[in-house]
Design an enzyme around this catalytic site. Sequence first.
Site, short mmCIF file in Angstrom:
data_model
loop_
_atom_site.label_atom_id
_atom_site.label_comp_id
_atom_site.label_asym_id
_atom_site.label_seq_id
_atom_site.Cartn_x
_atom_site.Cartn_y
_atom_site.Cartn_z
N CYS A 2 0.82 -1.19 0.00
CA CYS A 2 0.00 0.00 0.00
C CYS A 2 0.86 1.25 0.00
O CYS A 2 2.08 1.20 -0.01
CB CYS A 2 -0.90 0.01 1.24
SG CYS A 2 -1.83 -1.52 1.46
N ARG A 50 -4.83 1.33 -0.79
CA ARG A 50 -4.71 -0.11 -0.58
C ARG A 50 -4.55 -0.90 -1.87
O ARG A 50 -5.28 -0.70 -2.83
CB ARG A 50 -5.95 -0.62 0.14
CG ARG A 50 -5.80 -2.10 0.56
CD ARG A 50 -7.04 -2.66 1.18
NE ARG A 50 -6.77 -3.98 1.74
CZ ARG A 50 -7.70 -4.89 2.01
NH1 ARG A 50 -8.98 -4.61 1.79
NH2 ARG A 50 -7.37 -6.05 2.51
N LEU A 51 -3.55 -1.80 -1.84
CA LEU A 51 -3.44 -2.89 -2.80
C LEU A 51 -3.82 -4.14 -2.01
O LEU A 51 -3.06 -4.61 -1.16
CB LEU A 51 -2.02 -3.01 -3.35
CG LEU A 51 -1.76 -4.15 -4.33
CD1 LEU A 51 -2.62 -4.01 -5.58
CD2 LEU A 51 -0.28 -4.22 -4.72
N ILE A 53 -4.28 -7.66 -0.62
CA ILE A 53 -3.53 -8.91 -0.73
C ILE A 53 -4.08 -9.98 0.21
O ILE A 53 -4.28 -11.12 -0.18
CB ILE A 53 -2.03 -8.69 -0.42
CG1 ILE A 53 -1.44 -7.60 -1.34
CG2 ILE A 53 -1.25 -9.99 -0.51
CD1 ILE A 53 -1.37 -7.98 -2.80
N GLY A 76 2.78 -2.94 3.81
CA GLY A 76 3.65 -4.09 3.91
C GLY A 76 2.92 -5.38 4.18
O GLY A 76 1.71 -5.49 3.99
N ASP A 100 -3.53 -9.00 8.62
CA ASP A 100 -2.32 -8.84 9.42
C ASP A 100 -2.24 -7.45 10.03
O ASP A 100 -1.53 -7.23 11.01
CB ASP A 100 -1.07 -9.14 8.59
CG ASP A 100 -0.92 -8.27 7.35
OD1 ASP A 100 -1.93 -7.72 6.88
OD2 ASP A 100 0.21 -8.15 6.84
N SER A 363 10.93 -12.45 -5.37
CA SER A 363 12.19 -12.17 -6.05
C SER A 363 13.34 -12.83 -5.31
O SER A 363 13.18 -13.34 -4.20
CB SER A 363 12.43 -10.66 -6.13
OG SER A 363 12.98 -10.17 -4.91
N GLY A 364 14.52 -12.81 -5.91
CA GLY A 364 15.71 -13.39 -5.29
C GLY A 364 16.62 -12.37 -4.65
O GLY A 364 17.76 -12.69 -4.29
#
Length: 630
Positions: A2, A50-51, A53, A76, A100, A363-364
Amino acid sequence: MCGIAGLYYPAIAKPVDPARIVTMTDALAHRGPDGSGVWTAPGVGLGHRRLAIIDLEGGVQPMATPDSQVVVTYNGEIYNFQEVRAELERLGARFQTDSDTEVLLHGWRAWGPDMLDRLNGMFAFALYDAGRRSLFLARDRFGVKPLHYVELSDGAVAFASELKGLLAHPLFRRTPDFRAVEDYLGLGYVPDDASMLAGVKKLPAGHFLLIERGRPVPDPVRWWDIDFSKRATGKVRDLEAELVEHMRAAVRSRMIADVPLGAFLSGGVDSSAVVALMAEASRAAVKTCTIGFDEADHDETSHAQIVADRFATSHNIRTVDSDDFGLIDTLVAAFDEPFADASALPTYRVCQLARETVTVALSGDGADEAMAGYRRYKFFAAEERMRALLPQQFRSSVFGTLGRLYPKADWAPRPFRAKTTLLALAEGGEFAYPKAVGVTGPALRRKLYSLEAIKALNGHSAEQRYVDTMRRAPARDGLDRAQYADIKHWLPGDILTKVDRASMAVSLEAREPLLDYRFVQFAATLPPSLRIRAGQGKWLMKKALEPWLPKEILYRPKMGFVTPVSAWFRKGLAEEAAGLAQSPVLVGTGWFDAKTIARLADDHRAGRAEHGRTLWQLLMLERSLARLFG
C-alpha cells in the site's frame, strides 16, 4: 502492499483537514489502486491507499481498535502474523478481521514498541495512540518498505511512503540540498540518510520514531541490527541443511496471499532457488516471468527456461529492446529522486510483465548481500588478505606510487585494472571499499563541480558514511564489514528502492524471501570461507542447492540485469549527452562546470574514455531536477 501518508501536530492538537490527507494519498494511488481511506482527529490525520492482498474484504485502512483509541495506517506484509495473532489471543485480544494489519493494533497495546521484535515482515507504518497522545512510525529491519517525513512550517510532521506524497502538501518547501547530489554522484542513489530536498528525512531501516505531544521531535531509535561478530560451528553438511531450512521457511511464509502469486525468474542462482522452493511447496504450477533482450550478450532467457522446464512452471517470457531508454521519464516519475542504477529499466519491464498475471511476485534479492555473492566481495577479500600481510606504511608508499604511475584502464575487466587495485591496496579497507562500490569517483566529482559547489560541501563526502559504518560494524574481518555496510546503505538505498518503486509503479507487490532476517542473520555467522571459496561467492548456498539446481545454473558467471548505457551515449543518447553541458536545469544550478561535462561527453563519444555511467547519472539527475524544481 500500500501507500500511506499523514500529518501529526506534536506541539498542539490543531484541526486536520481530511481533504489535505486525500491529496497526499492520491499522489500514491499507484501503490494502492484497490481502495483508499482517511481517519482524522484533533492534531492527527492518517491516510491510506490499498493494494488488497490478504483479507480482501476486512483489511480496510486506516484501521482502529473498537474504541478508536489506537489507529494504524500500514504498508507491507507481516509474514508471521498468524503466530503473533495466536500469542495475542492467548493474552485476551479479540480480533475483528483476518488481516495482518489488526495484529499491529493489539500488538501495540500488549507490548508497545517491543512488538517490533516479534514481527517478521516488510513494513512501514504509522500508529496513533490517543491515550499516549503519540505517533509511532516504524520501518522493517532491512528497509524493504520506505517512509519519508518532514517538519512543516505550521508545526506538523508530515509523512508518506514516497516523496511525492510530501510534495502534494501545499506547505512543503522545495529547497535543494547539494550534499545529496554529492551522495548521488558518488553512490549512484540518494542514500537513506540524505534527501534531494532539504529537511526531508527517511526513517532508517530497523528504526522507529516515537513522537509525543508536547515534546520536540526526537531522533529515530534503532530497534534491530545485524551481527557479523559471531561464528557458526559444525559440519559443512549440517550448515547446508540449516541454510536450506531457513530458505524453505522464508519462501513458504511469503506464499500466503488471497490473490494470484508468482515469481521473477532471471536464470540466476537466487531467483532459481526461490522458484525451486516455491515449486516444492505448491500443488499448482508456479507462475514465473522472465525478461529477455534482443542482444545475446545481455540475454538470460535460455537459463531461465532451463529452470522453468525443470520445475514445470507456467512460464512467461517477453523480449524487449536492449536500447530501452524510452522509459527514462517513466522511471524519473516513479523514483522522485535521481536514481542511476540502470537495471531499473528491465526491473520495471519484468514487473509490468508479472502484473499481467499476478498481484504478488517473489524475487531473489538479498542473497548477494547476505552470502557475499557480488564479485567485488571476492576482490575485496583478496585485497584484505594482502593488507594483513604488509604494513600500512609499505603499502601506502609502494602501492600508492605504482598506482599513481600506472595508466588508467576503466574499460578493462576488473582483474586487469591494476591502477584500481594498486590504489586500493595502498589504503585501508574501510577507505578502499567505498570507492569500489561507487560510481563516479572523488577525483572526477571534484572536476565536475564548480568552486562554489566545492565550498558548499564543506568537506562532505559520499564515501564517508561507508567509512564510518565499516569502522563501527559488529564484525570480525573486512568481508564482514563490507557486507554490513552494504546491508546498511547499498541494500535499502539501491536494491530495495529499485524493486519497491518499479513494482509499486505498476501496482505489484514484490516479496524478498532471501531477506528473511533469520536467513540473513544465519548467513552473517558463517565463516568467510563458507561464503567465498575457490573464487565462488555464495559458496555454501550453491553447494546446498546442488540437489535442486543444475551446475550450469549454480556455477555460471553472474550476469544480472545488464543495460548498455555506455553504448547508448555513443549512439541513441549521444546528443542527449552533448546537451548536458548546456542544460539550463543542470548547469543553471551553479553546481557544475559546463566545460568538464562537455569534455566527458566528447571523450566518451569518441571512445577516448569510458564515462557512460557518469553521463547516465548526469542525465537522470537533470531529469529529476526538472521534475522536482522545474
